[in-house]
Design a protein around this motif. Structure first.
Motif, PDB file in Angstrom:
ATOM      1  N   TYR A 372       0.837  -1.200   0.000  1.00  0.00           N
ATOM      2  CA  TYR A 372       0.000   0.000   0.000  1.00  0.00           C
ATOM      3  C   TYR A 372       0.878   1.258   0.000  1.00  0.00           C
ATOM      4  O   TYR A 372       0.601   2.221  -0.723  1.00  0.00           O
ATOM      5  CB  TYR A 372      -0.935   0.006   1.209  1.00  0.00           C
ATOM      6  N   GLN A 375       2.334   1.676  -3.552  1.00  0.00           N
ATOM      7  CA  GLN A 375       1.346   2.129  -4.528  1.00  0.00           C
ATOM      8  C   GLN A 375       1.022   3.608  -4.370  1.00  0.00           C
ATOM      9  O   GLN A 375       0.719   4.288  -5.354  1.00  0.00           O
ATOM     10  CB  GLN A 375       0.074   1.302  -4.388  1.00  0.00           C
ATOM     11  N   HIS A 376       1.104   4.122  -3.143  1.00  0.00           N
ATOM     12  CA  HIS A 376       0.731   5.511  -2.899  1.00  0.00           C
ATOM     13  C   HIS A 376       1.929   6.459  -2.842  1.00  0.00           C
ATOM     14  O   HIS A 376       1.768   7.635  -2.512  1.00  0.00           O
ATOM     15  CB  HIS A 376      -0.102   5.598  -1.622  1.00  0.00           C
ATOM     16  N   TRP A 378       4.634   6.723  -0.904  1.00  0.00           N
ATOM     17  CA  TRP A 378       5.111   7.260   0.366  1.00  0.00           C
ATOM     18  C   TRP A 378       6.633   7.247   0.414  1.00  0.00           C
ATOM     19  O   TRP A 378       7.294   6.377  -0.160  1.00  0.00           O
ATOM     20  CB  TRP A 378       4.553   6.446   1.532  1.00  0.00           C
ATOM     21  N   GLY A 455      -4.841   0.765  -6.875  1.00  0.00           N
ATOM     22  CA  GLY A 455      -3.485   1.226  -6.608  1.00  0.00           C
ATOM     23  C   GLY A 455      -2.445   0.545  -7.461  1.00  0.00           C
ATOM     24  O   GLY A 455      -1.458   1.164  -7.883  1.00  0.00           O
ATOM     25  N   ALA A 493      -8.037   6.562  -7.986  1.00  0.00           N
ATOM     26  CA  ALA A 493      -6.781   6.553  -7.224  1.00  0.00           C
ATOM     27  C   ALA A 493      -6.509   7.920  -6.599  1.00  0.00           C
ATOM     28  O   ALA A 493      -6.069   8.015  -5.455  1.00  0.00           O
ATOM     29  CB  ALA A 493      -5.626   6.128  -8.122  1.00  0.00           C
ATOM     30  N   ASP A 498      -4.787  10.501   0.703  1.00  0.00           N
ATOM     31  CA  ASP A 498      -4.265  10.122   2.016  1.00  0.00           C
ATOM     32  C   ASP A 498      -5.357   9.586   2.931  1.00  0.00           C
ATOM     33  O   ASP A 498      -5.075   9.201   4.074  1.00  0.00           O
ATOM     34  CB  ASP A 498      -3.604  11.327   2.689  1.00  0.00           C
TER      35      ASP A 498
END
Length: 501
Positions: A372, A375-376, A378, A455, A493, A498
């Motif tokens: 996760y 995919q985002h 970070w 994602g 997406a 957040d």
């Protein structure tokens, strides 16, 4: 006067005091320093802080009059209080920061590392022989097996195969809530644990430290005696069922047949050789099948050892790797382990396990929590810090390669050949976590779209150019051109952002 020997809080087993030409004598006085600055700098999981302090204090109680146990603000102050300017020895610490510290102290002699199978110098020579070739974990694992005669029949691997992964990737059995494995070893708390809990409560009240997560009854060994009992419990009762479902996940059975020995190994309470030798003994005495034993041996003699070696081989600058250019901050719900805010059942379950115990097994770490974050987009350095702080077995050397290299692909492929992420179909195949979820693993867009499926495709799209040139991801990238709902997917997406999924 005999030179005192300094034990860090992850050097608590007898092998850190065993007599040897380069080590402390059997009767050398011992120094253990409990430095509050460690807990000021990072917001650790409360259960992790409890375990580490309990283990240090249990070791001090075992050593009795031989130890000088100092509670101080910093290591420097503690060492000054313990021995003044007198010389001390210490085994090579497990982090770059700790190594810089001990090397900066003129009175300290740094001895070779202990608690691992391969000396750093031998790994360096092995790596040098390979030249520009990738330092593949499988090649390293086979070398370690040969060098230590682990699961070998003469010059050949036991059973004729080095790697039995193909037997150890089964999904969970259908229509069951648990594997039904015998329960793992659980320690009993004592007066030391009561004292630790009291001190941690006081630290929080006084603003000395802040913690995250819950501190229930201690689940992991804090002494050599407890660690040996946990090892015995695993090898005699749980190892046989470990292999087939080691990559599977069950919501009601987070432990399954996993060993739960990583924290004991990383505190130095167990030596890796005794763990793998006991596992091999179980196979040779027909108490556990080869695939389960090989899978366990590979985790320790293969992966754990490989991660330790790469931590030092890649150097301290490795933590700044960010090949994918990911800089998004971790959202508050993730930092606070707020599982109740998360709708996606798989992620909520994994986050709740971390919140409540400071532990999940390797697949939730990699394919739920790490995936996760990847995919985002970070920040990989922040993700590494989160894993370090929030897991009872998390140390800098453990998490830096595991997160930067394996989980976040931030090194661009120095450690692995592809990013490890997937859509909801993988989670659905390898777990029961999609049942009853508000989202559907097969849907990419719309209100019921699985956040992992959305994602995954958004990640491939964002890094299309890079991943199209990787033979292991090129086919998946080509699949983007067949998505009729790509624009809608990317909009979904962006909407996730957040917010907890």
């Amino acid at each position: 006067m005999t030179t005192a020997h300094w034990l860090f809080g992850d050097q608590l087993g007898p092998h850190f005091l065993a007599p040897a030409a380069e080590g402390p004598g059997r009767d050398a006085p011992v120094v253990i320093i409990e430095a509050r600055s460690v807990f000021r700098r990072r917001r650790f999981h409360r259960a992790k802080a409890h375990l580490v302090l309990s283990a240090m204090r249990h070791r001090a109680a075992e050593l009795g009059d031989r130890v000088r146990y100092v509670r101080s603000e910093t290591y420097r102050e503690g060492l000054r209080e313990a021995v003044g300017d007198a010389p001390v020895t210490v085994h090579h610490p497990t982090s770059h920061a700790a190594l810089r510290l001990v090397r900066s102290l003129e009175q300290v002699t740094v001895l070779p590392p202990r608690g691992f199978l391969v000396p750093l110098t031998e790994f360096h020579a092995w790596a040098e022989e390979r030249g520009t070739r990738r330092l593949r974990q499988e090649d390293f694992y086979r070398w370690v097996r040969r060098e230590h005669d682990l699961l070998m029949d003469g010059d050949d691997p036991a059973g004729g195969h080095w790697n039995l992964d193909h037997d150890n990737r089964e999904p969970p059995p259908a229509r069951v809530d648990t594997l039904g494995a015998p329960a793992p070893y659980r320690p009993r708390e004592d007066a030391i644990d009561e004292e630790v809990r009291h001190d941690l409560d006081r630290w929080e009240r006084e603003g000395v430290a802040r913690f995250v997560g819950r501190d229930g009854h201690r689940r992991f060994p804090a002494s050599r005696r407890e660690a040996l009992a946990a090892l015995r419990r695993f090898t005699e009762h749980r190892l046989a069922g470990f292999g087939p479902h080691e990559d599977a996940m069950l919501a009601a059975d987070p432990v399954m047949s996993h060993s739960l020995l990583s924290s004991s190994l990383n505190l130095g309470l167990l030596h890796p050789l005794e763990c793998v030798e006991r596992a091999e003994d179980a196979w040779r005495s027909d108490k556990a099948p080869l695939n389960s034993v090989e899978g366990f041996v590979r985790q320790i003699a293969g992966w754990r050892e490989y991660v330790w070696q790469l931590y030092w081989h890649f150097g301290d600058d490795y933590r700044d790797s960010n090949a994918l250019g990911h800089h998004a901050p971790l959202p508050d719900w993730f930092l606070e382990l707020d599982a109740d805010a998360v709708t996606a059942r798989c992620l909520a379950t994994a986050l709740a396990q971390v919140r409540d115990t400071g532990w999940t097994h390797h697949i939730p770490r990699l394919m739920l929590l790490g995936s996760y974050a990847l995919q985002h987009g970070w920040d990989p350095r922040a993700v590494t810090d989160w894993f370090h702080r929030c897991f009872v077995d998390g140390y800098d050397w453990v998490m830096l390669p595991n997160v930067v290299g394996m989980s976040q692909y931030a090194d661009g492929g120095r450690m692995t050949t592809k990013p490890y992420t997937s859509g909801g179909s993988y989670v659905n195949r390898m777990s029961d976590l999609c049942a009853g979820c508000a989202y559907r693993p097969t849907e990419r867009s719309g209100d019921r779209a699985c956040p992992y499926t959305t994602g995954y495709w958004a990640f491939l799209h964002r890094h299309r150019e890079r991943l199209a040139g990787n033979h292991r991801t090129a086919q998946a990238v080509r699949g983007l051109d067949r998505l009729a709902d790509l624009d809608e997917l990317l909009c979904r997406a962006r909407d996730l952002g957040d917010a907890p999924p």
